[in-house]
Design an enzyme around this catalytic site. Structure first.
Site, PDB file in Angstrom:
ATOM      1  CG  HIS A  70      -3.939  -3.422   2.918  1.00 27.32           C
ATOM      2  ND1 HIS A  70      -2.939  -3.007   3.783  1.00 27.32           N
ATOM      3  CD2 HIS A  70      -4.445  -2.303   2.371  1.00 27.32           C
ATOM      4  CE1 HIS A  70      -2.857  -1.692   3.753  1.00 27.32           C
ATOM      5  NE2 HIS A  70      -3.762  -1.228   2.907  1.00 27.32           N
ATOM      6  CB  CYS A  74      -0.999  -0.032   1.162  1.00 26.93           C
ATOM      7  SG  CYS A  74      -2.363   1.132   0.913  1.00 26.93           S
ATOM      8  CD  GLU A  77      -1.810  -5.955   5.288  1.00 28.04           C
ATOM      9  OE1 GLU A  77      -1.436  -6.252   4.129  1.00 28.04           O
ATOM     10  OE2 GLU A  77      -2.338  -4.872   5.572  1.00 28.04           O
TER      11      GLU A  77
END
Ligand code: MN
Length: 241
Positions: free
Chosen positions: A217, A112, A219
């Site tokens: 993202h 990001c 994660e």
């Protein structure tokens, strides 16, 4: 000893409700690195510039995390009214850190804001605000409290890229939580993923052993295509795991 993965931290106060500021990173980054076999270490955004090269030599890998906008002055657009959440100390620390990591051949995963830091560090530029600067853009920054869990758009991966190899797929459904993106790609980087509107969603370095950036993202366990952890496994493996 698992590879030591530095995760860039951010300064927070308001969003935590705490009465004193702290430096930290979302748990999701730490957990994703740990579950991929790495040893996560949060790096504060206030390093003495003289110490940054030393930090880069101690780490086995660098994860550039998300956060506020980079000061547009770093890429030639000073004082833009739609830039938000600027932290000059964090900018300075991360730009030095990514340059040191590149010099050392340290594996880098940039997420990001991180992909934007990578591009700017190498001389690229950004769209300061996608909705006002990219015609017919898809929604990349939904104003929705459930965005992390529910929002998706498609990204098309560049055949032959590291991302395409890691995911073994031509396209992915990803979450999206950004109002900025790469404008001019820095020398040395290549585009590895784009949204349907042409917005750059992935970059990698042409020569570096493992330098991968994504605008989404991975994660986050929510709103992502299954298998998103493959990116962390590949990163930690490149770092010696
Ligand atoms: Mn997006």
């Amino acid at each position: 000893m698992p590879p030591l993965i530095g995760i860039t931290g951010r300064a927070e106060q308001v969003s935590t409700g705490l009465s004193t500021p702290f430096y930290g990173a979302f748990q999701s980054y730490v957990v994703a690195v740990r579950e991929a076999g790495g040893l996560p270490l949060i790096v504060p955004p206030i390093l003495n510039p003289a110490h940054v090269p030393l930090v880069a030599t101690r780490l086995d890998g660098l994860l550039l995390s998300g956060g506020g906008d980079i000061d547009p002055a770093e890429y030639g657009e000073p004082g833009h009214p739609l830039a938000a959440g600027i932290d000059l100390e964090r900018d300075r620390t991360e730009l030095l850190l990514v340059r040191a990591a590149l010099e050392n051949g340290l594996p880098i995963l940039a997420i990001c804001r991180g992909i934007q830091v990578l591009n700017v560090a190498l001389g690229g530029t950004l769209f300061v605000d996608i909705p006002t600067q990219v015609p017919d853009a898809v929604i990349h920054d939904p104003k929705d409290g459930d965005a992390w869990e529910t929002f998706n758009h498609t990204v098309h991966l560049t055949p032959g890229s590291r991302l395409a190899a890691i995911f073994d797929a031509p396209a992915l459904q990803v979450n999206s939580f950004h109002h900025q993106a790469t404008r001019r790609v820095a020398d040395g980087l290549v585009v590895t993923a784009r949204a349907a509107d042409g917005v750059v969603e992935g970059l990698e370095h042409r020569r570096h052993p493992f330098c991968v950036g994504v605008q989404w993202h991975p994660e986050s366990r929510f709103g992502n295509q299954p298998g998103m952890e493959r990116l962390f496994v590949a990163f930690v493996r490149a770092a010696g795991g």
